[in-house]
Design an enzyme around this catalytic site. Structure first.
Site, PDB file in Angstrom:
ATOM      1  N   GLY A 247       0.830  -1.201   0.000  1.00 58.50           N
ATOM      2  CA  GLY A 247       0.000   0.000   0.000  1.00 58.50           C
ATOM      3  C   GLY A 247       0.863   1.249   0.000  1.00 58.50           C
ATOM      4  O   GLY A 247       2.009   1.245  -0.455  1.00 58.50           O
ATOM      5  N   SER A 248       0.321   2.311   0.539  1.00 59.18           N
ATOM      6  CA  SER A 248       1.019   3.589   0.555  1.00 59.18           C
ATOM      7  C   SER A 248       2.110   3.612   1.621  1.00 59.18           C
ATOM      8  O   SER A 248       2.098   2.823   2.567  1.00 59.18           O
ATOM      9  CB  SER A 248       0.030   4.726   0.842  1.00 59.18           C
ATOM     10  OG  SER A 248      -0.470   4.619   2.164  1.00 59.18           O
ATOM     11  N   GLY A 252       2.353   2.010   5.452  1.00 59.30           N
ATOM     12  CA  GLY A 252       3.490   1.236   5.923  1.00 59.30           C
ATOM     13  C   GLY A 252       4.102   1.774   7.196  1.00 59.30           C
ATOM     14  O   GLY A 252       4.582   1.011   8.042  1.00 59.30           O
ATOM     15  N   GLU A 269       5.721  -3.437   1.072  1.00 64.63           N
ATOM     16  CA  GLU A 269       5.788  -3.017  -0.326  1.00 64.63           C
ATOM     17  C   GLU A 269       4.980  -1.731  -0.447  1.00 64.63           C
ATOM     18  O   GLU A 269       3.748  -1.776  -0.540  1.00 64.63           O
ATOM     19  CB  GLU A 269       5.225  -4.099  -1.254  1.00 64.63           C
ATOM     20  CG  GLU A 269       6.027  -5.389  -1.238  1.00 64.63           C
ATOM     21  CD  GLU A 269       7.382  -5.271  -1.895  1.00 64.63           C
ATOM     22  OE1 GLU A 269       7.664  -4.204  -2.487  1.00 64.63           O
ATOM     23  OE2 GLU A 269       8.165  -6.228  -1.830  1.00 64.63           O
ATOM     24  N   CYS A 303       2.207   0.474  -8.537  1.00 63.08           N
ATOM     25  CA  CYS A 303       3.305   0.975  -7.708  1.00 63.08           C
ATOM     26  C   CYS A 303       4.564   1.173  -8.552  1.00 63.08           C
ATOM     27  O   CYS A 303       5.449   1.943  -8.179  1.00 63.08           O
ATOM     28  CB  CYS A 303       3.571   0.041  -6.539  1.00 63.08           C
ATOM     29  SG  CYS A 303       3.821  -1.670  -7.008  1.00 63.08           S
TER      30      CYS A 303
END
Length: 516
Positions: A247-248, A252, A269, A303
């Site tokens: 995610g963003s 994270g 990630e 991403c």
């Protein structure tokens, strides 16, 4: 629910054995439930409701994890090649359902049908990879300094793995984690994005059909729900020694510390702000389509999407003219229709973020919109033209990841300057250089080159193969998924020393004489 897309969704879900009013909690074949709120699932194609999913409560979550823990005790003792055989059968089931799953990805997420099917192919590929990996979970043998001693290391299953996935890859990222975790001996508890729960339900049902035949439950578990209660529970749950979160960067920074605080292992990630350097020695026939796909594919919601292009001044006009011409030929519309190259953004919040960035370009000195920039409400609520902006390196938004089809062009003088500018952002996922000069290519790949987890030459930033470890550095999180030796993150390492002598020599030659 009404309309053509709702009917199309029903046809697809029926073919996958999933009701249109689905339940989002599952711990194995025949265990579908959901005690939480009902989630309306909308398609970004036109904003209409195409299904519903019952979400998980904290009690639902605890029940699912308890089953995963129980299953782990038996699954970890199954020989790894036999675990691989189960994964092989799951891969075959995904292969049989590829077209329907791909169409469901397109309906629910909005990427074009070709990309939807390609994403399912990624899941199939990683299942094939994991099947072979099940016979290659190697440890090392080391030479002991003590006579008649043997020293080696081995890898044991870690335990149930929590997997939190984002909306942009509704099935592939789960598969990257799940297929590897399963052959490593770990059941999986999956929390998908609430934007795309139907794909998760369908993928779990495909797994269930295989697991029922093989007599297993509690291996591919599902808990659909928001960050509270499901995501929060995962990050703090000691029963999940590994949590993979995609995610963003903001997400994270919340998930990572919470998992670490309980001494768990996070696999993060996170955001990408990916750049391509185009040298004056580049083959523009290669560079133009790579940049266009990298920036426009999935409506810029990968991403690994290309966000920035650093072009050498000598070829800046030639490259820019060709890119503008290519953008004007991009067919935007219903991603289910043949010939469409770009569909909608996932939701109105995503659209607002892109529009806000475009407005900042328009209002900033030295910046210029070269093509695109207009919303397309006549197509649906979240469509926008793919946009190219020419900006200086000092433009502040170059430091941020705008998750949409907005590409920045920046001119540079020297390769050293281009590499420095490329690296001068908080993120470090994917990068690329286009050049036919060996020295430039090797400089880009050297210790003084790209600081990203992925660095390519004469291919774009997106479309990574599953055979390599996928992930990035800096605020991208440092995690690695998919190929190479990423499997080690889902296992625990153990060093073993065996004394087969009649003596007890100590390491480092230490003497410890207790006398008679």
């Amino acid at each position: 629910m009404s309309g053509d897309l709702a009917r199309r969704a029903k046809e697809i879900l029926d073919g996958l054995g999933v009701p249109q009013e689905a339940e989002g909690v599952c711990s194995g074949p025949g265990t579908w439930s959901g005690s939480g709120a009902t989630l309306d699932v909308t398609t970004p194609i036109d904003g209409s409701v195409i299904g519903t999913v019952k979400t998980a409560t904290r009690e639902d979550y605890d029940r699912v994890v308890a089953q995963a823990v129980k299953t782990f005790e038996e699954w970890r003792m199954e020989p790894a090649p036999k675990r691989g055989e189960v994964v092989r059968l799951i891969g075959d089931a995904l292969r049989r359902n590829k077209d329907q799953l791909g169409a469901l990805v397109t309906l629910e997420m909005g990427k074009i049908l070709e990309e939807g099917k390609g994403e399912v192919q990624e899941a199939i590929d990683i299942a094939d990879f994991a099947t072979g990996l099940s016979r290659q979970l190697y440890g090392k043998t080391m030479h002991s300094e003590r006579e008649h001693h043997r020293m080696y290391e081995q890898w044991h299953p870690a335990g149930p793995v929590g997997v939190i996935t984002a909306f942009n890859f509704p099935i592939a990222v789960w598969a990257w984690n799940a297929m590897i975790a399963l052959v490593c001996g770990d059941p999986v508890v999956w929390k998908p994005s609430p934007n795309v729960p139907l794909t998760a339900v369908a993928a779990t049902q495909v797994c269930n059909e295989v697991l029922e035949e093989q007599g297993w439950t509690g291996l591919t578990n599902l808990v659909v729900g928001e960050a509270d209660p499901v995501g929060e529970a995962m990050t703090t749950d000691k029963r999940l020694p590994v949590v993979s979160a995609t995610g963003s960067t903001r997400m994270g920074k919340t998930v990572g510390p919470k998992v670490l605080a309980r001494m768990g292992k996070p696999i993060l990630e996170l955001g990408g702000n990916n750049a391509i350097i185009v040298s004056d020695k580049a083959d523009l026939d290669l560079a133009v389509p790579a940049i266009a796909f990298g920036a426009v594919g999935t409506a810029g919601q990968r991403c690994t999407s290309t966000r920035r292009v650093y072009v050498q001044k000598k070829v800046a006009k030639a490259l820019t003219d060709r890119l503008v011409n290519a953008y004007r030929q991009v067919k935007i519309g219903n991603p289910l229709e043949s010939g469409t190259l770009m569909g909608p953004l996932i939701d109105e919040n995503g659209l607002r973020n892109v529009v806000s960035a475009i407005r900042q370009v328009e209002d900033s000195e030295g910046c210029e919109i070269l093509v695109g920039g207009q919303t397309l409400p006549e197509l649906g609520p979240t469509y926008i033209e793919p946009t190219i902006a020419k900006v200086p390196h000092s433009f502040p938004l170059l430091q941020e990841e705008t998750f949409g089809p907005l590409l920045y062009i920046i001119e540079y003088d020297t390769l050293e300057q281009a590499i420095r500018w490329q690296n001068d952002v908080p993120q470090g996922l994917s990068s690329s250089i286009f050049t036919l000069d060996m020295r430039e290519a090797e400089t880009f790949l050297s210790h003084a080159g790209s600081d990203c987890g992925i660095a390519n030459v004469n291919i774009g930033t997106s479309g990574a193969e599953i055979g390599g470890a996928f992930g990035g550095e800096k605020e991208t999180g440092g995690g690695r998924e998919a190929g190479s030796d990423s499997w080690k993150q889902y296992m625990r390492r153990q060093t073993n020393t065996i004394n087969w002598s009649k003596e007890l020599p100590l390491a480092q030659g230490i003497k410890f004489d207790l006398g008679e």
